[in-house]
Design a protein around this motif. Sequence first.
Motif, PDB file in Angstrom:
ATOM      1  N   ILE A 158       0.827  -1.214   0.000  1.00  0.00           N
ATOM      2  CA  ILE A 158       0.000   0.000   0.000  1.00  0.00           C
ATOM      3  C   ILE A 158       0.863   1.266   0.000  1.00  0.00           C
ATOM      4  N   GLY A 159       2.033   1.223   0.636  1.00  0.00           N
ATOM      5  CA  GLY A 159       2.922   2.381   0.639  1.00  0.00           C
ATOM      6  C   GLY A 159       3.390   2.752  -0.763  1.00  0.00           C
ATOM      7  N   LEU A 160       3.824   1.758  -1.515  1.00  0.00           N
ATOM      8  CA  LEU A 160       4.277   1.986  -2.897  1.00  0.00           C
ATOM      9  C   LEU A 160       3.125   2.483  -3.772  1.00  0.00           C
ATOM     10  N   ILE A 161       1.950   1.897  -3.574  1.00  0.00           N
ATOM     11  CA  ILE A 161       0.778   2.284  -4.375  1.00  0.00           C
ATOM     12  C   ILE A 161       0.367   3.719  -4.064  1.00  0.00           C
ATOM     13  N   LYS A 162       0.376   4.084  -2.788  1.00  0.00           N
ATOM     14  CA  LYS A 162       0.015   5.466  -2.414  1.00  0.00           C
ATOM     15  C   LYS A 162       1.031   6.474  -2.962  1.00  0.00           C
ATOM     16  N   HIS A 163       2.303   6.095  -2.952  1.00  0.00           N
ATOM     17  CA  HIS A 163       3.347   6.970  -3.511  1.00  0.00           C
ATOM     18  C   HIS A 163       3.084   7.209  -4.997  1.00  0.00           C
ATOM     19  N   ARG A 164       2.767   6.129  -5.711  1.00  0.00           N
ATOM     20  CA  ARG A 164       2.480   6.249  -7.148  1.00  0.00           C
ATOM     21  C   ARG A 164       1.202   7.059  -7.378  1.00  0.00           C
ATOM     22  N   TYR A 165       0.209   6.874  -6.508  1.00  0.00           N
ATOM     23  CA  TYR A 165      -1.041   7.632  -6.591  1.00  0.00           C
ATOM     24  C   TYR A 165      -0.763   9.135  -6.479  1.00  0.00           C
ATOM     25  N   ARG A 166       0.037   9.524  -5.480  1.00  0.00           N
ATOM     26  CA  ARG A 166       0.360  10.948  -5.299  1.00  0.00           C
ATOM     27  C   ARG A 166       1.085  11.520  -6.525  1.00  0.00           C
ATOM     28  N   GLN A 167       1.986  10.717  -7.103  1.00  0.00           N
ATOM     29  CA  GLN A 167       2.689  11.153  -8.317  1.00  0.00           C
ATOM     30  C   GLN A 167       1.700  11.416  -9.451  1.00  0.00           C
ATOM     31  N   LEU A 168       0.771  10.476  -9.645  1.00  0.00           N
ATOM     32  CA  LEU A 168      -0.193  10.603 -10.750  1.00  0.00           C
ATOM     33  C   LEU A 168      -1.160  11.761 -10.527  1.00  0.00           C
ATOM     34  N   VAL A 169      -1.612  11.945  -9.288  1.00  0.00           N
ATOM     35  CA  VAL A 169      -2.514  13.057  -8.974  1.00  0.00           C
ATOM     36  C   VAL A 169      -1.807  14.379  -9.267  1.00  0.00           C
ATOM     37  N   SER A 170      -0.558  14.476  -8.844  1.00  0.00           N
ATOM     38  CA  SER A 170       0.216  15.703  -9.079  1.00  0.00           C
ATOM     39  C   SER A 170       0.386  15.963 -10.579  1.00  0.00           C
ATOM     40  N   LEU A 171       0.627  14.895 -11.324  1.00  0.00           N
ATOM     41  CA  LEU A 171       0.858  15.011 -12.767  1.00  0.00           C
ATOM     42  C   LEU A 171      -0.414  15.352 -13.540  1.00  0.00           C
ATOM     43  N   HIS A 172      -1.558  14.775 -13.117  1.00  0.00           N
ATOM     44  CA  HIS A 172      -2.795  14.891 -13.910  1.00  0.00           C
ATOM     45  C   HIS A 172      -3.856  15.798 -13.290  1.00  0.00           C
ATOM     46  N   HIS A 173      -3.521  16.512 -12.238  1.00  0.00           N
ATOM     47  CA  HIS A 173      -4.514  17.387 -11.591  1.00  0.00           C
ATOM     48  C   HIS A 173      -4.922  18.506 -12.550  1.00  0.00           C
ATOM     49  N   PRO A 174      -6.234  18.811 -12.636  1.00  0.00           N
ATOM     50  CA  PRO A 174      -6.703  19.882 -13.548  1.00  0.00           C
ATOM     51  C   PRO A 174      -6.032  21.241 -13.279  1.00  0.00           C
TER      52      PRO A 174
END
Length: 198
Positions: A158-174
């Motif tokens: 879950i730690g690795l997945i959450k890290h990747r989630y934060r990266q993607l949110v930062s990259l794709h945020h409107p």
Amino acid sequence: MNDKLDPSADLADQLHQLLQDAPAGIGEYQLIQQLKERHCTHIPHLPLTDKLVLFRTHFLVFNALYRLRERLWGERLGFVQISPLCIQLLPYRAGSAGLSEHDPLRDYYLDLSQLSDTDEQDVQELLVSFWKRMQGGEEKRAALELFELNDSQQVLNIGLIKHRYRQLVSLHHPDRGGSTERLQSINKAMEILERYYD
């Protein structure tokens, strides 16, 4: 008398003979068909299209397979690898994990009350649960693909997945030029992965 032709032979003994005749392994359906051809009295000789008949036939075969596995392992004569797609008789290897690991499926199939207490409604619920899990597996795969973690060499947690989630949110945020639809997909994928890894 040849065990595989003797209808009075125990089902586990009959399965042992059939597994010896199929050293590369055999599927559950083929095993059931061979038992029927040999007029085995231990399994229902009814069409497998009826869900309750299918469940009872499956349960009896797997109960016998687990009994056979325990007997052969105890006598150091072999090990029965059990899965619906391939059931295989393997040589006994001392020191291997064998039966030492807890196996909830073994507990289930060796408990004969599961057979007597399961009715048609229970079978229907088991089937629905199975298909939900299968569909969930597809969801999980799609979510991992979206996170680009499907081919990851790292152990997923879950730690690795959450890290990747934060990266993607930062990259794709409107607010940063990304799209709302993409962000919604990322959020949905995170919900799915949390069910599996949290």
